[in-house]
Write a protein that holds these residues in place. Sequence first.
Motif, short mmCIF file in Angstrom:
data_model
loop_
_atom_site.label_atom_id
_atom_site.label_comp_id
_atom_site.label_asym_id
_atom_site.label_seq_id
_atom_site.Cartn_x
_atom_site.Cartn_y
_atom_site.Cartn_z
N ASP A 74 30.82 49.03 -15.89
CA ASP A 74 32.21 49.17 -16.34
C ASP A 74 33.00 49.50 -15.08
OD1 ASP A 74 34.65 49.82 -17.43
OD2 ASP A 74 33.78 50.81 -19.18
N PHE A 75 33.25 48.49 -14.29
CA PHE A 75 33.59 48.65 -12.89
C PHE A 75 34.54 47.53 -12.49
CE2 PHE A 75 32.53 47.11 -8.58
CZ PHE A 75 32.76 48.25 -7.83
N SER A 76 35.52 47.86 -11.64
CA SER A 76 36.31 46.79 -11.03
C SER A 76 36.61 47.15 -9.59
CB SER A 76 37.60 46.54 -11.79
OG SER A 76 38.44 47.67 -11.70
N MET A 77 37.02 46.17 -8.85
CA MET A 77 37.18 46.30 -7.40
C MET A 77 38.41 45.50 -7.02
SD MET A 77 34.28 45.27 -4.58
CE MET A 77 34.12 43.63 -5.28
N ASP A 78 39.16 46.01 -6.06
CA ASP A 78 40.36 45.30 -5.58
C ASP A 78 40.40 45.42 -4.06
OD1 ASP A 78 42.92 43.95 -5.93
OD2 ASP A 78 43.80 45.85 -5.31
N ILE A 79 40.44 44.28 -3.40
CA ILE A 79 40.40 44.25 -1.93
C ILE A 79 41.74 43.74 -1.42
CG2 ILE A 79 39.26 43.21 0.07
CD1 ILE A 79 36.75 42.88 -1.63
N GLN A 80 42.39 44.53 -0.55
CA GLN A 80 43.71 44.15 -0.05
C GLN A 80 43.84 44.41 1.45
OE1 GLN A 80 45.81 42.61 -1.84
NE2 GLN A 80 45.04 43.03 -3.92
N ARG A 81 44.77 43.65 2.07
CA ARG A 81 45.15 43.93 3.45
C ARG A 81 46.13 45.09 3.46
NH1 ARG A 81 46.07 41.04 8.54
NH2 ARG A 81 45.05 39.19 7.65
N GLU A 82 45.91 46.04 4.32
CA GLU A 82 46.79 47.19 4.47
C GLU A 82 47.39 47.08 5.86
OE1 GLU A 82 46.10 52.12 4.31
OE2 GLU A 82 44.41 50.72 4.27
N ALA A 83 48.69 46.75 5.92
CA ALA A 83 49.33 46.55 7.23
C ALA A 83 49.36 47.88 7.97
CB ALA A 83 50.75 46.01 7.06
N ASP A 84 49.08 47.84 9.28
CA ASP A 84 49.05 49.07 10.07
C ASP A 84 49.40 48.69 11.50
OD1 ASP A 84 48.02 51.23 11.79
OD2 ASP A 84 47.12 51.99 9.95
N PRO A 85 50.38 49.39 12.10
CA PRO A 85 50.78 49.01 13.47
C PRO A 85 49.64 49.15 14.48
CG PRO A 85 51.80 51.08 12.78
CD PRO A 85 51.19 50.49 11.57
N LYS A 86 48.64 50.01 14.18
CA LYS A 86 47.52 50.15 15.11
C LYS A 86 46.41 49.14 14.81
CE LYS A 86 47.49 54.47 14.09
NZ LYS A 86 47.09 55.88 13.84
N GLY A 87 46.72 48.20 13.93
CA GLY A 87 45.72 47.20 13.56
C GLY A 87 45.54 47.24 12.06
N ASP A 88 45.67 46.09 11.42
CA ASP A 88 45.59 46.07 9.95
C ASP A 88 44.24 46.56 9.46
OD1 ASP A 88 48.13 45.16 10.05
OD2 ASP A 88 47.73 43.23 9.08
N ARG A 89 44.28 47.09 8.25
CA ARG A 89 43.08 47.68 7.66
C ARG A 89 42.69 46.94 6.38
NH1 ARG A 89 42.38 52.68 9.99
NH2 ARG A 89 41.11 53.52 8.30
N VAL A 90 41.44 47.07 6.03
CA VAL A 90 40.97 46.58 4.74
C VAL A 90 41.00 47.76 3.80
CG1 VAL A 90 39.09 45.42 3.51
CG2 VAL A 90 39.40 45.03 5.97
N GLN A 91 41.70 47.61 2.66
CA GLN A 91 41.70 48.66 1.67
C GLN A 91 40.97 48.16 0.43
OE1 GLN A 91 44.89 49.88 -1.04
NE2 GLN A 91 45.08 51.70 0.24
N VAL A 92 40.01 48.93 0.00
CA VAL A 92 39.24 48.55 -1.18
C VAL A 92 39.35 49.68 -2.19
CG1 VAL A 92 37.01 47.80 -2.05
CG2 VAL A 92 37.65 47.27 0.30
N VAL A 93 39.78 49.33 -3.40
CA VAL A 93 39.85 50.32 -4.48
C VAL A 93 38.72 50.00 -5.46
CG1 VAL A 93 41.25 51.34 -6.29
CG2 VAL A 93 42.34 50.47 -4.21
N LEU A 94 37.87 50.99 -5.67
CA LEU A 94 36.77 50.85 -6.61
C LEU A 94 37.07 51.73 -7.81
CD1 LEU A 94 33.84 51.36 -4.08
CD2 LEU A 94 34.86 49.20 -4.79
N SER A 95 36.88 51.20 -9.00
CA SER A 95 37.12 52.01 -10.19
C SER A 95 35.94 51.84 -11.13
CB SER A 95 38.42 51.53 -10.86
OG SER A 95 38.52 52.12 -12.16
N GLY A 96 35.27 52.95 -11.43
CA GLY A 96 34.11 52.88 -12.33
C GLY A 96 34.19 54.00 -13.33
#
Lengths: 147, 147, 147, 147, 147, 147, 147, 147, 147, 147
Positions: D117-139
């Motif tokens: 019973d789980f979902s995941m969301d992967i997004q680009r997180e803009a960052d002036p020091k270099g963009d980041r990968v943001q992952v939200v996990l919900s279980g």
Amino acid sequence: MDRNQVTQKILSTKVAKRMRWADLAQEFGQSKEWTTAALLGQMTFSRAQADKAQQLFDLTDEEAAWLQIVPYKGSLPTAVPTDPLIYRWYEIVSVYGTTIKELIHEEFGDGIMSAIDFSMDIQREADPKGDRVQVVLSGKFLPYKSY
Amino acid sequence: MDRNQVTQKILSTKVAKRMRWADLAQEFGQSKEWTTAALLGQMTFSRAQADKAQQLFDLTDEEAAWLQIVPYKGSLPTAVPTDPLIYRWYEIVSVYGTTIKELIHEEFGDGIMSAIDFSMDIQREADPKGDRVQVVLSGKFLPYKSY
Amino acid sequence: MDRNQVTQKILSTKVAKRMRWADLAQEFGQSKEWTTAALLGQMTFSRAQADKAQQLFDLTDEEAAWLQIVPYKGSLPTAVPTDPLIYRWYEIVSVYGTTIKELIHEEFGDGIMSAIDFSMDIQREADPKGDRVQVVLSGKFLPYKSY
Amino acid sequence: MDRNQVTQKILSTKVAKRMRWADLAQEFGQSKEWTTAALLGQMTFSRAQADKAQQLFDLTDEEAAWLQIVPYKGSLPTAVPTDPLIYRWYEIVSVYGTTIKELIHEEFGDGIMSAIDFSMDIQREADPKGDRVQVVLSGKFLPYKSY
Amino acid sequence: MDRNQVTQKILSTKVAKRMRWADLAQEFGQSKEWTTAALLGQMTFSRAQADKAQQLFDLTDEEAAWLQIVPYKGSLPTAVPTDPLIYRWYEIVSVYGTTIKELIHEEFGDGIMSAIDFSMDIQREADPKGDRVQVVLSGKFLPYKSY
Amino acid sequence: MDRNQVTQKILSTKVAKRMRWADLAQEFGQSKEWTTAALLGQMTFSRAQADKAQQLFDLTDEEAAWLQIVPYKGSLPTAVPTDPLIYRWYEIVSVYGTTIKELIHEEFGDGIMSAIDFSMDIQREADPKGDRVQVVLSGKFLPYKSY
Amino acid sequence: MDRNQVTQKILSTKVAKRMRWADLAQEFGQSKEWTTAALLGQMTFSRAQADKAQQLFDLTDEEAAWLQIVPYKGSLPTAVPTDPLIYRWYEIVSVYGTTIKELIHEEFGDGIMSAIDFSMDIQREADPKGDRVQVVLSGKFLPYKSY
Amino acid sequence: MDRNQVTQKILSTKVAKRMRWADLAQEFGQSKEWTTAALLGQMTFSRAQADKAQQLFDLTDEEAAWLQIVPYKGSLPTAVPTDPLIYRWYEIVSVYGTTIKELIHEEFGDGIMSAIDFSMDIQREADPKGDRVQVVLSGKFLPYKSY
Amino acid sequence: MDRNQVTQKILSTKVAKRMRWADLAQEFGQSKEWTTAALLGQMTFSRAQADKAQQLFDLTDEEAAWLQIVPYKGSLPTAVPTDPLIYRWYEIVSVYGTTIKELIHEEFGDGIMSAIDFSMDIQREADPKGDRVQVVLSGKFLPYKSY
Amino acid sequence: MDRNQVTQKILSTKVAKRMRWADLAQEFGQSKEWTTAALLGQMTFSRAQADKAQQLFDLTDEEAAWLQIVPYKGSLPTAVPTDPLIYRWYEIVSVYGTTIKELIHEEFGDGIMSAIDFSMDIQREADPKGDRVQVVLSGKFLPYKSY
């Protein structure tokens, strides 16, 4: 008593006395790479080096004697290391291993780069985008021969 | 079809045509280290690089498309490599792993040497007692931060 | 003495004094995620943070000194974790690992999501069908470059 | 025939037709995370979803039937993944696993965060020091109960 | 101190006092299955249950406090158990695992039988050809959902 | 030809013809548990059962002959299963293994619960909080004897 | 205290007192095979047998109580034994395992030779070309049944 | 071509022709134990034995030649066998391994029971409580010598 | 007490007294190879040899008794040795194993070179290009026989 | 195509033509040890040696080209070899590994016996009690140096 116990005592003393590897290397008159490996239990001390270690780390005579015995080498608790810094080196071997193999063979023919007749030098490489770790590895090429 | 099959075809063609990695690197205008890793299936080609590979190795359009897909990396068949040349590198990690860790931490603090923002240079080092392989590894230091 | 012994003492004291991670995080002025990982022996303390830990957990000077040494990281006793809560995370990597890889590569190209320039936030997500655990992971994207 | 062969055909077609996961997700009307996992052979298709896949990837009727069979899950070839991107996730579990465990237990008591019973969301997180990968996990939190 | 030490003390006391699991379960007012798992270090005690355990096994306050901390679960020393009784259960998973999977999926669709929202009942089943062990396992079905 | 190839053909035919295990069990006049295990390559068919399978799955005479040969049993590709449904069973063995052992020994003395003189029944258990999977395992107790 | 500690004490006493297994078996009135396995921690003692052991090995009451608890069985430190004598038995299983399987199945049908309802007899077999070890293993055949 | 392929052909032919090991042994004039092991790819055939096999299984000349080459021995796909019948033998080694070692050493001194100068005999042992499998193993004792 | 503890004491005494293996071998009147293996815990001492060891290493009577018990053999902590010197021997087995097998079989037929009726001699081989280690291994050939 | 396929063809041809390693070595003008290892895929052929192999084994030009490429070495399918002859060598490393290490270090100091600058000679040693296999291994000693 075994070498591991001596290594643990050396590490414990180093932390308690807040010593630095670079300073210890100067005490021994060797590179910081050899000195650190030796104090971490991977290399064998000469009598003179063991005497120096005895004085620096308050070792007993038997502990100093152990430093002159060739240790059972291998510093990692698991075949695939879990520590992130050491894993990155394992990853280099995993990802670039066949590349390194191909390029050494193309230049030298069949054989290996020795890990015994070997030295290593680790330095800070200043870089405006973030300093880098530069490591120079030098190992004698040993050819396979047909006989 | 998958990337491994394309890599096999590239290797097979390279042997049949008796090509050299150093020459291939010049064709791609990249270092011999990156070029070899890429042709061995560990790196991703740009469109232009894939076109060049298609021409050099007589690849089909689909094979060239696979070169532009990020591969599943890792070039070794076992966790502890059996090949003697590659094993020597594994041994360096095993014997000197904790040494490398200690010296990088002493110089830079907690963090790692990147295996991604990373380059490698392999050269012959002439030596009267037998030529040596010299490898220079350069990786950006990435610090752990508290947050 | 080594870091594991200090960690054991910290855990033992925390249980005996019925402390909470969230409260300890406030004492350190850091997130509960960093604070917990640090007290569990995975992160390195600054001098000030070690002083604070010394006071909270009745540590000796040598124990406090160990907290400032970079630890050998990796918190699990087996490569595949047996604990059900931690295994579910291993399962996410096993089942969704190639999915995560494909989606990051499609958005960013070849490279990785850093586990060093990284932070984590764990929160309760209220839900009428049963509350959920929400975890936000943020890691810098680091690209592979050809050279 | 088995599901792996269908997955290989889907991947091969995707590369040959230069499709994108995000576009495929829109075709299925699902998140890009579920869609990618499903096409990579980890999830089960409904009849309608299988029909859509049949049309997009030129599948035979038997291939489409296989998509509706629950697959044997697990997408990685080794227990410890060799691919650097996926390994970083394994490393997060290894280094932060006990931390995640402690914090979820402190908030919720004994139990687990569901990986079903789980979902995941992967997004680009803009960052002036270099963009980041943001992952939200919900279980969903599932408590152990005494009985 | 850690939970394993408390478990060892409980087991040692149980042997010395020749206690029975069934009697202990009555003391706790729980099933013999939950009680045994909890005393073997796999479950978490409430404050009241820990008080009861403290009295039954002459535990110190700190030992009783450890019983209320969620343990790192997993009761076996090796991934494939060597004990013949426990191995038979591993063998059931090995031989019948795919069968169980197919039949649950045919009845319920894609998902799992929970090992958390789970109970177990072990009984003697009288049989003229030799008594049998009957075990009833009950776990909530948790469906995978597309999102 | 070997049994695995026959199993693959049976599975492939079952998917193509959209057959159900429960219906197949009725064709064989056996429980759905035995029938599924047998068709998945874990049990041995009698001559009559093999004839029935030959007709249902369009097998050749040699394929039908293989069904009457005792197979090399074990249905999982790895020692620790990666599939989430099957892993939950492995987890039950890992977490409750010592509990099961203790309770069977307390009731029966030293010995095992047979996995050969064994049967299994899997049913849906209706529950307003979400239906459950109920599995009844019955195995003959076999005592160790001194001699 | 656990069973392993009792086994260690028994072995230590046996060496110090220069006892022989064959003599000990006579003391217990059992075969030397059962007696040795039991004293090595693999079998469960009755009350009377434990009393006898207590007297022979100067055990405490708690140590004697542990002998009456069913032990966690498995006497080898690694999955593949390193000791040459024991390895030869592993080799027999490895080389002749499929042979044993085929011949038992040909004679008895599908099922196993029990390792529980089992006895073993080890004797010297005089031979002019060098004496031999003769081992007779006897295990009840247990058939798989369809249900 | 390799020996495994010849073994597969022999097995496939044996199933198709519904041959029995006992009958095949008579054809070769050897024990059923040696004959089965040899046909399963673990032993080496003489020229005459290979001719006989060629005729019985319709082998080509090259296939018959392979039977006279010493094979790479070891008949099991995993270090710990999953098949229940073969596992029981592994379990005997695991549970009784140290017992066998102790009793052979007590009778013969330091050395091993040979697995090469070795024979095996498998028979049905009639028993009113259920027939038993009796296996007699005979191996030459080989002493360690000091030198 | 067990044999490992006696071995540790012997090693510790040897280091403290700066003894040499070659001298110890003369004390025992055996080869340096057997003597070293025996003192490292791999061989069994006769009563007279144990008396000699007791005197040389200040052993107690119980410690001397342990030397006369056949040890559980195998001197390495991991299946693949990490120590570079020992690994080179593992590498010889890995790289040349099939070669050794083929050449012994070509000369002797099917069978093995015994590791029990075995001796070893290690010598310095003077060489102007660098001295060499020469090791002579001698093992009785043991043939497989059909029966 | 890869080297393994060429090795398979060489082996298949050798069996079909009933060639002997000793005769092949004479054809190549090398020792039987080097020749066998090379034909088994562990060594690299010169152009002239590859031409000779091409003629002896009817190889294509591409197959002959593969013989001149340095192979990925390691001839065994598992880390611990199952074949009894090869296992005996593994056992020698396991039982005598620390002995070999101690004696080489006592004679030469810290360093290794090279497995690259290495040769091997296998001979029959006539013995009235049964002929023996004599193997002489010669490897250059390579010292560790401090730097």
